[in-house]
Motif scaffolding. Structure first.
Motif, short mmCIF file in Angstrom:
data_model
loop_
_atom_site.label_atom_id
_atom_site.label_comp_id
_atom_site.label_asym_id
_atom_site.label_seq_id
_atom_site.Cartn_x
_atom_site.Cartn_y
_atom_site.Cartn_z
N ALA A 298 0.84 -1.21 0.00
CA ALA A 298 0.00 0.00 0.00
C ALA A 298 0.87 1.25 0.00
O ALA A 298 0.57 2.23 -0.72
N TYR A 299 1.93 1.23 0.78
CA TYR A 299 2.81 2.40 0.84
C TYR A 299 3.45 2.69 -0.50
O TYR A 299 3.47 3.84 -0.97
N LEU A 300 4.00 1.66 -1.16
CA LEU A 300 4.70 1.87 -2.43
C LEU A 300 3.75 2.33 -3.53
O LEU A 300 4.11 3.18 -4.36
N GLU A 301 2.55 1.77 -3.53
CA GLU A 301 1.58 2.18 -4.56
C GLU A 301 1.23 3.66 -4.41
O GLU A 301 1.23 4.42 -5.38
N LYS A 302 0.98 4.09 -3.19
CA LYS A 302 0.62 5.48 -2.95
C LYS A 302 1.83 6.39 -3.18
O LYS A 302 1.71 7.45 -3.81
N ARG A 303 2.98 5.97 -2.69
CA ARG A 303 4.18 6.79 -2.81
C ARG A 303 4.61 6.92 -4.26
O ARG A 303 4.96 8.02 -4.72
N GLN A 304 4.59 5.82 -5.00
CA GLN A 304 5.00 5.86 -6.41
C GLN A 304 4.04 6.71 -7.23
O GLN A 304 4.45 7.45 -8.13
N GLU A 305 2.76 6.65 -6.90
CA GLU A 305 1.78 7.48 -7.60
C GLU A 305 2.06 8.96 -7.36
O GLU A 305 2.01 9.78 -8.31
N ASP A 306 2.37 9.35 -6.14
CA ASP A 306 2.69 10.75 -5.85
C ASP A 306 3.96 11.20 -6.56
O ASP A 306 4.03 12.33 -7.08
N ILE A 307 4.96 10.33 -6.60
CA ILE A 307 6.23 10.68 -7.26
C ILE A 307 6.04 10.84 -8.75
O ILE A 307 6.52 11.81 -9.38
N ASP A 308 5.33 9.89 -9.37
CA ASP A 308 5.08 9.98 -10.82
C ASP A 308 4.30 11.25 -11.16
O ASP A 308 4.57 11.93 -12.17
N SER A 309 3.31 11.57 -10.33
CA SER A 309 2.51 12.78 -10.57
C SER A 309 3.38 14.02 -10.48
O SER A 309 3.27 14.95 -11.30
N PHE A 310 4.25 14.08 -9.49
CA PHE A 310 5.14 15.24 -9.34
C PHE A 310 6.08 15.37 -10.52
O PHE A 310 6.26 16.47 -11.08
N ASN A 311 6.70 14.27 -10.91
CA ASN A 311 7.66 14.31 -12.01
C ASN A 311 6.97 14.71 -13.32
O ASN A 311 7.53 15.46 -14.14
N ALA A 312 5.75 14.22 -13.51
CA ALA A 312 5.01 14.56 -14.75
C ALA A 312 4.62 16.03 -14.75
O ALA A 312 4.73 16.72 -15.78
N ASN A 313 4.15 16.54 -13.63
CA ASN A 313 3.73 17.94 -13.56
C ASN A 313 4.89 18.91 -13.72
O ASN A 313 4.70 20.06 -14.15
N HIS A 314 6.08 18.48 -13.42
CA HIS A 314 7.25 19.35 -13.52
C HIS A 314 8.13 18.99 -14.71
O HIS A 314 9.27 19.48 -14.81
N ASN A 315 7.62 18.17 -15.63
CA ASN A 315 8.35 17.81 -16.86
C ASN A 315 9.77 17.31 -16.55
O ASN A 315 10.75 17.77 -17.15
N ILE A 316 9.86 16.43 -15.60
CA ILE A 316 11.16 15.89 -15.22
C ILE A 316 11.62 14.88 -16.26
O ILE A 316 10.87 14.00 -16.69
N ASP A 317 12.91 15.01 -16.67
CA ASP A 317 13.51 14.06 -17.62
C ASP A 317 13.94 12.82 -16.84
O ASP A 317 14.96 12.83 -16.15
N LYS A 318 13.17 11.74 -16.97
CA LYS A 318 13.47 10.52 -16.20
C LYS A 318 14.37 9.55 -16.95
O LYS A 318 14.54 8.41 -16.52
N SER A 319 14.95 10.07 -18.09
CA SER A 319 15.92 9.20 -18.76
C SER A 319 17.15 9.02 -17.87
O SER A 319 17.90 8.05 -18.01
N LEU A 320 17.32 9.97 -16.97
CA LEU A 320 18.37 9.85 -15.95
C LEU A 320 17.68 9.71 -14.60
O LEU A 320 16.94 10.60 -14.19
N LEU A 321 17.95 8.62 -13.93
CA LEU A 321 17.23 8.30 -12.68
C LEU A 321 17.43 9.36 -11.60
O LEU A 321 16.57 9.53 -10.74
N LEU A 322 18.53 10.07 -11.68
CA LEU A 322 18.83 11.07 -10.66
C LEU A 322 17.82 12.22 -10.66
O LEU A 322 17.55 12.82 -9.61
#
Length: 418
Positions: A298-322
């Motif tokens: 439950a934690y990972l599903e919620k946490r990963q959803e929040d992280i993906d949403s943040f990265n998408a809203n800020h146009n983060i380039d995830k080709s580099l994991l950093l």
């Protein structure tokens, strides 16, 4: 009475002894008779008193009278009547020898002082044993107060005896103490310090009989079994006995575990140290794999959803994991530890539960568990703590982490073979 006093004198004179020898023989005969009478009276009264007290103690509900018999109060009290008989008849025995009479009377008075001290000591020991049976007093330093009182009683008794022997008024002894006060203070230094310490220990409730204390200076780690005027006895957990000066309890620092035993839990405070080169960001595949751990799903599903949403809203380039926000294996493991501790049946949930990251060291990054076990008994506490860390150590590889440990001889051997 005069005829009885000289009965043997008249007899020895009649059989041809000189007057001087007859007086000595008369005194000797009367002394023997008086000693025999005193012995018989003492024996009978002692037997009667002990028997009466023993029968009364067996029928009564309280154990105070049993303690009187155990501490020999009836036996000591029984000596009073023979002593009075001796004092009464000594003038008759030494009627012809005034010097002997004076010595005998002084000796009996000194013995009366000693007998009084014996009786007082027996009564105080009885009170001490009785108080220790009372729930409100059994953990108090009763021994210290008894010893202080007996010290004063013995001092007064000794001075009184000297006053009787030397024919110097008791008051003169007391006034003479002023000149000898420095010597007395030096002699009784430990006693005075112990007395002051006992009062402070009792008033401030610093320690009680039965408390578990740790006193590193004296190598003590165990339960207090006795608190006296001069010493505190601690039975260590290895069953050895450590003796600590009572005044050390107020002059030095020690640890009293009573607060823990009276609380609702016993603290667990232990850390695992992880090698820094094993810490990494988690890829999506890593997250998918860790979601199979039920405590983290439950934690990972919620946490990963929040992280993906943040990265998408800020146009983060995830080709580099950093870039952007990411999960780390040590962060997820920290969350796993927290969930595991909160679900552990032996942990008190009403007390603080925390998993924290400590300052990095030369050995790596420590993750510390701070919680309280519900069971405070030592053996059970150790079992609970070992059970928790057994599980966590075995869980570390699932998060691709590495616990720091110094290289062993076998590690160097494998390295040489390579």
């Amino acid at each position: 009475m005069q005829n009885y006093n000289h009965f043997f004198y008249d007899y020895f004179v009649s059989v041809g002894s000189s007057a001087s020898a007859a007086k000595y023989l008369n005194m000797l005969a009367l002394s023997i008779i008086l000693l025999i009478v005193i012995f018989i009276i003492d024996f009978l009264i002692r037997k009667i008193l002990v028997q009466i007290f023993s029968q009364f103690a067996s029928r009564s509900k309280t154990n105070f009278d049993d303690l009187l018999v155990t501490n020999k109060v009836p036996r000591n009290v029984a000596h009073i009547i023979p002593l009075l008989v001796a004092i009464e008849f000594v003038p008759a025995v030494f009627i012809d020898f005034q010097g002997f009479e004076i010595v005998a009377e002084r000796g009996l008075k000194v013995f009366a002082i000693v007998l009084t001290l014996w009786i007082v000591r027996s009564l105080l020991n009885t009170l001490k044993d009785y108080f220790k049976t009372l729930p409100n007093l059994k953990d108090k330093p009763i021994d210290s107060y008894i010893q202080v009182f007996m010290i004063f009683a013995w001092v007064i008794g000794i001075f009184s005896a000297f006053a009787i022997i030397t024919r110097i008024p008791f008051y003169s002894f007391l006034t003479g103490l002023g000149a000898a006060s420095a010597v007395i203070i030096l002699i009784f230094k430990d006693t005075i310090l112990g007395f002051v310490a006992s009062i402070q220990v009792s008033i401030n409730d610093m320690v009680r009989i039965g408390d578990w204390i740790t006193f590193e200076k004296y190598g003590a780690d165990g339960n207090i079994t006795e608190i006296n005027l001069a010493t505190v006895k601690v039975q260590n957990f290895d069953k050895t006995i450590t003796t600590i000066p009572t005044y050390a309890l107020i002059s030095d620092s020690f640890k009293n575990w009573r607060g823990m035993t009276n609380s609702d839990g016993r603290r667990i405070k232990r850390a695992l140290t992880f090698a820094m080169n094993s810490i990494k960001y988690l890829s999506k595949d890593d997250v998918v794999k860790l979601k199979k751990i039920q405590l983290l799903t439950a934690y990972l599903e919620k946490r990963q959803e929040d992280i993906d949403s943040f990265n998408a809203n800020h146009n983060i380039d995830k080709s580099l994991l950093l870039n952007g926000r990411n999960l780390t294996n040590i962060g997820v493991f920290r969350k796993y530890i927290d969930a595991y501790i909160n679900n552990h049946s032996a942990i008190n949930k009403d007390m603080i539960i925390m998993v924290r990251q400590l300052e990095p060291t030369a050995q790596g990054i420590p993750l510390e568990i701070y919680a309280f076990s519900s069971d405070k008994r030592w053996e059970n506490y150790e079992y609970i703590m070992a059970d928790i860390f057994d599980h966590l150590i075995a869980a570390v590889p699932y998060f691709d982490l590495e616990i720091f440990e110094l290289p062993s001889t076998s590690a160097f051997t494998h390295s040489d073979k390579k």
